[in-house]
Design a protein around this motif. Structure first.
Motif: not given
Length: 493
Positions: A57-60, A102-112
């Motif tokens: 999560x810190x990668x965000x 981030x919104x539509x990816x809906x995953x931690x990878x997409x948020x990063x």
């Protein structure tokens, strides 16, 4: 006699109201600060929702920081070359794209990934400083610079508070929805409220080689710094990234010095005023600017049963920080006025002195809530003065055509040294702990506060050697000549 209408760098008259221009710039910088400030409070929730460890999560945060460090320089240069208003709108639209990922990816990878795209917002602050100089009458520029710095402070603190509320009453998607809406609104206000400025005559070529060298060099260096506490500073991975980053940046420096149209004119940074300004900001980033926000919330939220701790909730701490940010924003026009009247180094000096006072307040009053509320407020005012001071020194010292890229250099340095400062203070806080806990002992807090105080005093001393703005120094010399009987016409101006 009426003051002539201000003009852009290209000589085009500006007919916008200064209040409208300043409002547009403040709103634009709020986009960058809001995006930087919202994510921290959401990281624990991301870990719960996606089952991701803190290292993931810190990668965000890391992704945003790595991209922002590069775009502060590259975006600033593109704005200086092709028009700052145009590039500013493009940058904010890219940040909207990041929010949507981030919104539509809906995953931690997409948020990063989305946070990495949002990192383009790192160019907003240098572009805003350049636009203030370009579009406003000279006497209004210091106040605008103060307001822009105040917006960075207010939106950053407000972002954390708003993110906490959204996580409680809605869900994490709304953080990115609000960030996207803010960026779209700011883009519309900038499009309407700021005057257009065509690129300067004799448009230089963009230094693609410099940009291609800078990006991996900065990325490797900053990644090594951020991973130092987790991997160990003597680990092969950290030393490898630091070595690669420094090596590439050394090659980049050599290229920039030889290039006829460089990405960054390093000769501009070689002047005494600019070099001392850069060193002072870097030292302050190593100390209170970089890591004071690590220590103060820890003091408020640590259990009251510990030697240092007031046992406050995260929400209450956010409210204290939000009120302090309002105080800092209210002080920003005063800081700008000081920078305009007495020069950027004076505002910078006062900011460093206030940071020194802040740390003395913590040393003496860390057990008192009213004292700690005062600490947050004084630190916010100190930040407002620093953020009005160092860019004003740039404006006083470099040609208008390189304002954004030069302030971008300082913004990148501030970010890099802040990362180092956080690592240093983290080590200090872990050196002595309360028995049978991982909480820092009083001696660890005192060590960190002593470090902050030392950095603040060093910066205050450096500011004394930056010197007065060239115009003031010239006027003082003319007046001195006048007193000696050899007055020039300027002495009577």
């Amino acid at each position: 006699m009426a003051e002539p209408a201000p003009r852009t760098a290209a000589g085009t008259p500006v007919f916008r109201s200064p209040a409208v221009i300043i409002t547009a710039l403040v709103l634009a910088e709020s986009v960058s600060a809001f995006e930087a400030g919202t994510i921290f409070i959401a990281l624990p929730r991301f870990g719960e929702i996606f089952g991701s460890p803190a290292s993931t999560t810190g990668w965000a945060v890391t992704a945003f920081m790595l991209v922002a460090a590069t775009t502060a320089l590259v975006g600033g240069r593109l704005g200086d070359m092709y028009g700052r208003k145009k590039i500013l709108i493009v940058v904010m639209m890219i940040s909207v794209l990041g929010s949507l990922i981030s919104i539509f990816g809906d995953s931690m990878a997409a948020i990063i990934a989305g946070r990495g795209v949002q990192g383009a917002a790192g160019a907003i602050l240098p572009l805003c400083y350049g636009l203030a100089r370009e579009a406003l009458p000279e006497r209004k520029v210091p106040v605008a610079v103060g307001f822009i710095g105040g917006a960075a402070l207010l939106a950053g603190s407000g972002g954390s508070l708003i993110a906490g509320l959204l996580l409680d009453i809605a869900d994490w998607h709304m953080i990115f929805v609000l960030a996207a809406v803010l960026a779209v609104v700011a883009s519309l206000v900038v499009a309407v409220g700021l005057p257009g400025s065509p690129p300067p005559p004799g448009l230089p070529r963009f230094d693609y080689v410099g940009a291609l060298l800078l990006t991996p060099g900065l990325t490797a260096l900053l990644f090594g710094i951020t991973q130092g506490p987790a991997w160990g500073w003597t680990s092969a991975g950290v030393l490898g990234f630091l070595g690669v980053g420094l090596s590439i940046l050394a090659v980049w420096t050599g290229w920039e010095m030889r290039c006829r149209e460089p990405l960054v004119d390093l000769r501009v940074l070689a002047s005494k005023r600019m070099l001392l300004n850069l060193i002072a900001l870097s030292v302050l980033a190593l100390g209170p600017i970089g890591a004071l926000n690590v220590v103060t919330p820890m003091i408020l939220q640590s259990p009251a049963s510990l030697p240092v701790g007031l046992g406050m909730s995260a929400t209450a701490t956010g409210l204290v920080a939000g009120i302090a940010a309002l105080t800092g924003f209210a002080a920003s026009p005063i800081a700008g006025a000081v920078a305009g009247r007495w020069g950027g180094r004076t505002a910078f000096l006062l900011g460093a002195a206030l940071f020194a006072a802040t740390n003395l307040m913590i040393l003496l009053g860390h057990g008192s809530l009213p004292a700690m509320m005062g600490v947050f407020a004084v630190a916010a005012v100190a930040t407002a003065f620093v953020f009005a001071g160092y860019p004003k020194v740039v404006i006083e010292s470099v040609p208008e055509g390189v304002t954004s890229v030069t302030t971008g250099v300082l913004a990148t340095a501030r970010q890099a040294f802040s990362a180092v400062g956080v690592a240093i203070v983290s080590v200090m806080l872990s050196m002595h702990t309360v028995p049978e806990t991982t909480a820092p002992a009083l001696s660890s807090y005192n060590l960190a506060l002593g470090w902050f105080l030392l950095c603040s005093l060093i910066v205050a001393a450096l500011c004394l050697f930056i010197g007065r703005p060239p115009q003031q120094a010239s006027k003082a010399a003319d007046i001195t000549k006048g007193e000696e009987g050899t007055a020039t016409p300027a002495a009577y101006a």
